[in-house]
Scaffold this motif. Structure first.
Motif, PDB file in Angstrom:
ATOM      1  N   LEU A   4      10.066   5.706  -0.883  1.00  0.00           N
ATOM      2  CA  LEU A   4       9.991   5.191   0.480  1.00  0.00           C
ATOM      3  C   LEU A   4       8.531   5.179   0.932  1.00  0.00           C
ATOM      4  O   LEU A   4       7.818   6.172   0.746  1.00  0.00           O
ATOM      5  N   VAL A   5       8.111   4.068   1.523  1.00  0.00           N
ATOM      6  CA  VAL A   5       6.752   3.965   2.062  1.00  0.00           C
ATOM      7  C   VAL A   5       6.866   3.675   3.559  1.00  0.00           C
ATOM      8  O   VAL A   5       6.994   2.517   3.971  1.00  0.00           O
ATOM      9  N   PRO A   6       6.845   4.715   4.387  1.00  0.00           N
ATOM     10  CA  PRO A   6       7.013   4.513   5.834  1.00  0.00           C
ATOM     11  C   PRO A   6       5.816   3.767   6.420  1.00  0.00           C
ATOM     12  O   PRO A   6       4.668   4.062   6.075  1.00  0.00           O
ATOM     13  N   PHE A   7       6.120   2.812   7.299  1.00  0.00           N
ATOM     14  CA  PHE A   7       5.066   1.961   7.853  1.00  0.00           C
ATOM     15  C   PHE A   7       5.319   1.721   9.338  1.00  0.00           C
ATOM     16  O   PHE A   7       6.393   1.259   9.719  1.00  0.00           O
ATOM     17  N   ALA A   8       4.339   2.056  10.157  1.00  0.00           N
ATOM     18  CA  ALA A   8       4.419   1.792  11.602  1.00  0.00           C
ATOM     19  C   ALA A   8       3.915   0.376  11.843  1.00  0.00           C
ATOM     20  O   ALA A   8       2.719   0.116  11.777  1.00  0.00           O
ATOM     21  N   ALA A   9       4.845  -0.545  12.075  1.00  0.00           N
ATOM     22  CA  ALA A   9       4.480  -1.964  12.145  1.00  0.00           C
ATOM     23  C   ALA A   9       3.936  -2.371  13.512  1.00  0.00           C
ATOM     24  O   ALA A   9       3.250  -3.386  13.632  1.00  0.00           O
ATOM     25  N   VAL A  10       4.227  -1.605  14.539  1.00  0.00           N
ATOM     26  CA  VAL A  10       3.837  -1.976  15.899  1.00  0.00           C
ATOM     27  C   VAL A  10       2.673  -1.100  16.355  1.00  0.00           C
ATOM     28  O   VAL A  10       2.752   0.129  16.308  1.00  0.00           O
ATOM     29  N   GLU A  11       1.568  -1.721  16.735  1.00  0.00           N
ATOM     30  CA  GLU A  11       0.387  -0.978  17.201  1.00  0.00           C
ATOM     31  C   GLU A  11      -0.010   0.120  16.219  1.00  0.00           C
ATOM     32  O   GLU A  11      -0.097   1.302  16.590  1.00  0.00           O
ATOM     33  N   ARG A  25      -6.710  -3.760  13.402  1.00  0.00           N
ATOM     34  CA  ARG A  25      -5.974  -2.578  12.948  1.00  0.00           C
ATOM     35  C   ARG A  25      -4.692  -3.000  12.238  1.00  0.00           C
ATOM     36  O   ARG A  25      -4.306  -2.422  11.208  1.00  0.00           O
ATOM     37  N   ALA A  26      -4.032  -4.019  12.787  1.00  0.00           N
ATOM     38  CA  ALA A  26      -2.796  -4.502  12.162  1.00  0.00           C
ATOM     39  C   ALA A  26      -3.078  -5.056  10.764  1.00  0.00           C
ATOM     40  O   ALA A  26      -2.359  -4.755   9.800  1.00  0.00           O
ATOM     41  N   ALA A  27      -4.142  -5.845  10.640  1.00  0.00           N
ATOM     42  CA  ALA A  27      -4.463  -6.444   9.337  1.00  0.00           C
ATOM     43  C   ALA A  27      -4.895  -5.378   8.333  1.00  0.00           C
ATOM     44  O   ALA A  27      -4.495  -5.402   7.163  1.00  0.00           O
ATOM     45  N   PHE A  28      -5.687  -4.427   8.802  1.00  0.00           N
ATOM     46  CA  PHE A  28      -6.159  -3.364   7.910  1.00  0.00           C
ATOM     47  C   PHE A  28      -4.987  -2.478   7.461  1.00  0.00           C
ATOM     48  O   PHE A  28      -4.898  -2.095   6.283  1.00  0.00           O
ATOM     49  N   ALA A  29      -4.081  -2.181   8.387  1.00  0.00           N
ATOM     50  CA  ALA A  29      -2.908  -1.368   8.036  1.00  0.00           C
ATOM     51  C   ALA A  29      -2.062  -2.086   6.982  1.00  0.00           C
ATOM     52  O   ALA A  29      -1.536  -1.459   6.055  1.00  0.00           O
ATOM     53  N   ARG A  30      -1.939  -3.415   7.110  1.00  0.00           N
ATOM     54  CA  ARG A  30      -1.173  -4.182   6.113  1.00  0.00           C
ATOM     55  C   ARG A  30      -1.880  -4.187   4.761  1.00  0.00           C
ATOM     56  O   ARG A  30      -1.232  -4.171   3.706  1.00  0.00           O
ATOM     57  N   ALA A  31      -3.206  -4.210   4.784  1.00  0.00           N
ATOM     58  CA  ALA A  31      -3.959  -4.154   3.517  1.00  0.00           C
ATOM     59  C   ALA A  31      -3.729  -2.804   2.828  1.00  0.00           C
ATOM     60  O   ALA A  31      -3.517  -2.742   1.607  1.00  0.00           O
ATOM     61  N   MET A  32      -3.740  -1.731   3.603  1.00  0.00           N
ATOM     62  CA  MET A  32      -3.497  -0.399   3.012  1.00  0.00           C
ATOM     63  C   MET A  32      -2.079  -0.320   2.464  1.00  0.00           C
ATOM     64  O   MET A  32      -1.850   0.215   1.363  1.00  0.00           O
ATOM     65  N   LEU A  33      -1.106  -0.837   3.235  1.00  0.00           N
ATOM     66  CA  LEU A  33       0.292  -0.833   2.773  1.00  0.00           C
ATOM     67  C   LEU A  33       0.434  -1.564   1.438  1.00  0.00           C
ATOM     68  O   LEU A  33       1.112  -1.083   0.515  1.00  0.00           O
ATOM     69  N   ALA A  34      -0.211  -2.715   1.345  1.00  0.00           N
ATOM     70  CA  ALA A  34      -0.130  -3.490   0.095  1.00  0.00           C
ATOM     71  C   ALA A  34      -0.740  -2.713  -1.067  1.00  0.00           C
ATOM     72  O   ALA A  34      -0.188  -2.693  -2.173  1.00  0.00           O
ATOM     73  N   ASP A  35      -1.868  -2.061  -0.824  1.00  0.00           N
ATOM     74  CA  ASP A  35      -2.499  -1.248  -1.882  1.00  0.00           C
ATOM     75  C   ASP A  35      -1.568  -0.130  -2.339  1.00  0.00           C
ATOM     76  O   ASP A  35      -1.432   0.126  -3.545  1.00  0.00           O
ATOM     77  N   VAL A  36      -0.968   0.558  -1.375  1.00  0.00           N
ATOM     78  CA  VAL A  36      -0.100   1.694  -1.720  1.00  0.00           C
ATOM     79  C   VAL A  36       1.120   1.215  -2.510  1.00  0.00           C
ATOM     80  O   VAL A  36       1.463   1.799  -3.554  1.00  0.00           O
TER      81      VAL A  36
END
Lengths: 200, 200
Positions: A4-11, A25-36
């Motif tokens: 499981l990879v928990p992800f806070a999608a809002v703010e 922040r949203a774009a950077f968080a998505r980049a980190m999620l993709a890396d993980v």
């Protein structure tokens, strides 16, 4: 291993708001999620994004808008793992050490008392992500007589929450998150103490 | 393995001055030094304290009041290691991974761009502790065609320089440094983000 990879999608990543705008922040968080997720898959495991809202992803996504602890606990079916979405230094090798550690409960501590990754092979073990969660997780493992191992990994310890953490991505990261920061103009700057990431 | 443990004996740990008095910083720095030297010895290696001024120690001490880079470079005779004195989370197991890694140059990164531990088996390799030293050390290793390995260790990455680092000692340390902090009244306190160490 199901992960499981928990992800806070809002703010996401509000503690980075002094250095990144909301859409950044949203774009950077998505980049980190993709890396993980990619590192998890490259380690031979199967990632499922546990998102607080619907998102597009090449990986499986389940949506649960509850608090982290409740959402994870509802879906953690041992043997399984939880790996946070903000670990852009995570490599298949570091995750392999986590997945292969031989204990009922395996913990990877984060900087500042958090728990950045967990393997559970014991259905009686429950997560609790509030506060100094690494202590609570040790306690929870002991309380159910689960054997416990801790993975000693810098790459799994660095979660990116605060501006100081961005320097670690530039120094040690290799994926989309680092590329995103470099494209956004961030570079390592020296100080009297630890280096920082800044853009001009 | 011979291991240099550089130690700033005069006015150590100035970045902790917001939470510790001068005599406290000196005592705490000595507690960390003792923990590190003991962990090095328990890992089967031989520590030598490289101190900026004479100090009492159960381990060998050499005095050199030059800057860190010059003092280390003058005495690093491969095969040998350098392990910083402010790593109270270091265990024999973590140090064993460092000493046993199979490369001409082995690096353990610190939080914020530092290099917390080095093994050198190549006389052509030189240290440079200024700024983002982990990058410089990678570059220096490549420049002399030395094979390079990086040890992925949280326990070796946490050097104690800033007040936030004290929480790591309370959460993950086990030796004199943790005992010193607890005796001085420090305890882990939760915040909205990472936990901190505070005394009332």
């Amino acid at each position: 291993m199901d992960v499981l990879v928990p992800f806070a999608a809002v703010e996401p990543k509000t503690r980075l708001s002094t250095v990144l705008e909301g859409d950044e922040r949203a774009a950077f968080a998505r980049a980190m999620l993709a890396d993980v997720c990619e590192a998890v898959a490259d380690a031979g495991a199967t990632p499922t994004v546990l998102s607080t809202a619907p998102i597009e992803s090449p990986h499986a996504v389940v949506v649960d808008d509850r608090q982290l602890t409740a959402a994870v606990d509802a879906r953690l079916e041992p043997p399984a793992a939880v790996v946070m979405a903000d670990l852009p230094l995570a490599t298949p090798a570091a995750l392999g050490r986590l997945f292969e550690a031989d204990a009922d409960v395996v913990l990877a501590p984060g900087i500042g008392g958090g728990t950045n990754a967990i393997v559970s092979r014991d259905p009686a073990f429950h997560v609790d992500y509030h506060g100094a969660s690494i202590r609570d997780h040790r306690r929870n493992a002991r309380a159910v007589d689960a054997s416990l191992e801790t993975v000693d990994s810098f790459r799994l310890a660095v979660d990116v929450d605060e501006p100081a953490d961005l320097a670690e991505v530039l120094l040690h990261g290799g994926g989309r998150a680092r590329e995103w920061l470099e494209d956004a103009g961030f570079a390592v700057r020296e100080t009297d103490g630890r280096v920082v990431a800044r853009r001009d």
